[in-house]
Design a protein around this motif. Structure first.
Motif, PDB file in Angstrom:
ATOM      1  N   UNK A 111     -29.875 -36.499 -94.680  1.00 62.00           N
ATOM      2  CA  UNK A 111     -30.963 -37.437 -94.399  1.00 62.00           C
ATOM      3  C   UNK A 111     -32.268 -36.761 -94.807  1.00 62.00           C
ATOM      4  N   UNK A 112     -33.003 -37.388 -95.697  1.00 63.79           N
ATOM      5  CA  UNK A 112     -34.226 -36.767 -96.204  1.00 63.79           C
ATOM      6  C   UNK A 112     -35.499 -37.386 -95.648  1.00 63.79           C
ATOM      7  N   UNK A 113     -35.396 -38.569 -95.035  1.00 68.08           N
ATOM      8  CA  UNK A 113     -36.594 -39.222 -94.493  1.00 68.08           C
ATOM      9  C   UNK A 113     -36.172 -40.219 -93.436  1.00 68.08           C
ATOM     10  N   UNK A 114     -37.075 -40.478 -92.515  1.00 67.13           N
ATOM     11  CA  UNK A 114     -36.822 -41.502 -91.506  1.00 67.13           C
ATOM     12  C   UNK A 114     -38.157 -42.101 -91.077  1.00 67.13           C
ATOM     13  N   UNK A 115     -38.086 -43.271 -90.501  1.00 67.29           N
ATOM     14  CA  UNK A 115     -39.292 -43.955 -90.031  1.00 67.29           C
ATOM     15  C   UNK A 115     -38.907 -44.894 -88.904  1.00 67.29           C
ATOM     16  N   UNK A 163     -36.946 -49.989 -84.654  1.00 65.81           N
ATOM     17  CA  UNK A 163     -35.734 -49.660 -85.388  1.00 65.81           C
ATOM     18  C   UNK A 163     -35.990 -48.395 -86.198  1.00 65.81           C
ATOM     19  N   UNK A 164     -35.021 -47.501 -86.205  1.00 65.47           N
ATOM     20  CA  UNK A 164     -35.122 -46.311 -87.048  1.00 65.47           C
ATOM     21  C   UNK A 164     -34.517 -46.610 -88.415  1.00 65.47           C
ATOM     22  N   UNK A 165     -35.260 -46.290 -89.454  1.00 68.64           N
ATOM     23  CA  UNK A 165     -34.756 -46.363 -90.817  1.00 68.64           C
ATOM     24  C   UNK A 165     -34.512 -44.952 -91.328  1.00 68.64           C
ATOM     25  N   UNK A 178     -30.559 -48.866 -91.732  1.00 70.06           N
ATOM     26  CA  UNK A 178     -30.939 -48.737 -90.334  1.00 70.06           C
ATOM     27  C   UNK A 178     -30.116 -47.664 -89.640  1.00 70.06           C
ATOM     28  N   UNK A 179     -30.771 -46.930 -88.724  1.00 71.12           N
ATOM     29  CA  UNK A 179     -30.030 -45.994 -87.894  1.00 71.12           C
ATOM     30  C   UNK A 179     -29.001 -46.694 -87.038  1.00 71.12           C
ATOM     31  N   UNK A 180     -29.168 -47.985 -86.841  1.00 74.22           N
ATOM     32  CA  UNK A 180     -28.230 -48.796 -86.075  1.00 74.22           C
ATOM     33  C   UNK A 180     -26.833 -48.777 -86.702  1.00 74.22           C
ATOM     34  N   UNK A 181     -26.779 -48.531 -88.011  1.00 72.58           N
ATOM     35  CA  UNK A 181     -25.505 -48.523 -88.736  1.00 72.58           C
ATOM     36  C   UNK A 181     -24.800 -47.167 -88.660  1.00 72.58           C
ATOM     37  N   UNK A 182     -25.506 -46.133 -88.204  1.00 73.60           N
ATOM     38  CA  UNK A 182     -24.894 -44.820 -88.073  1.00 73.60           C
ATOM     39  C   UNK A 182     -25.096 -43.931 -89.281  1.00 73.60           C
TER      40      UNK A 182
END
Length: 218
Positions: A176-180, A208-210, A155-159
């Motif tokens: 970072x190669x991918x996000x959703x 939530x951003x992954x 999760x992007x929540x983790x930094x």
């Protein structure tokens, strides 16, 4: 990923983070002699995805139900998969791999102690959600062969920047190669007030951003 997977009660089933990591793994060059490790295999979905491409895959999980599930799914799909029970550092000490991937526990939790049983083991990861992420970052150089690849989703929540910095500090080139963006699930929704108080989530956040991080050893 292979279809028709079974899961014993309490085993984390493939979700958006699994699919995002599977898409990233599809871009990697897996060959019949490629040595692959999955940390935290759950149902074995991603490990079996790699095995279908001929890679020699070892999977490890601290949960006995997950280990049993992954072994059962390997048998059902007639795919070779070595599944080990226990902590990844202890079970594969001294071994190196061409590709290591993981969908680790990454949900911030009010209790900084990691759960020792139950389905929460698949997601609870301490106050900042980084208890397992940081261990993987620190251990990656010893797990990877020269030129080896680490893929990790969280999760992007983790930094994400913190993960990139940790991996760079360990001598790996990481991006970072991918996000959703995905809707909050029941676990995050149940912790909304606490996450907001901790500054980990904006008020009334619903998504939530992954991120998928790819790191390579020189």
């Amino acid at each position: 990923m292979p279809g028709g997977l079974v899961a014993l009660p309490g085993v984390y089933q493939p979700q958006a983070d699994t699919r995002l990591l599977a898409a990233a793994l599809a871009h990697e060059d897996l060959r019949p002699r490629t040595e692959v490790l999955e940390i935290g295999t759950g149902t074995g979905a991603l490990a079996l995805h790699a095995a279908t491409r001929g890679a020699r895959v070892t999977a490890v999980d601290v949960s006995w139900p997950a280990v049993t599930t992954a072994r059962l799914n390997a048998w059902l799909h007639r795919l070779p998969l070595r599944v080990l029970h226990g902590d990844f550092e202890a079970r594969i000490a001294g071994r190196r791999f061409d590709v290591v991937f993981s969908n680790p526990p990454y949900v911030p939790a009010p209790d900084n102690r990691l759960p020792s049983r139950g389905p929460e083991r698949a997601w609870d990861a301490g106050l900042d959600g980084r208890a397992v992420i940081d261990r993987i970052c620190a251990g990656a150089p010893a797990l990877l062969r020269p030129g080896g690849i680490l893929l990790m989703v969280h999760s992007g929540m983790c930094g994400a920047e913190k993960t990139l910095d940790r991996l760079a500090g360990a001598g790996l080139a990481a991006v970072v190669t991918a996000s959703a963006s995905v809707p909050w699930g029941p676990v995050l929704r149940s912790r909304r007030s606490w996450l907001e108080r901790q500054g980990l989530a904006a008020e009334a956040a619903e998504r939530e951003e992954l991120v998928v991080i790819r790191a390579q050893r020189p």
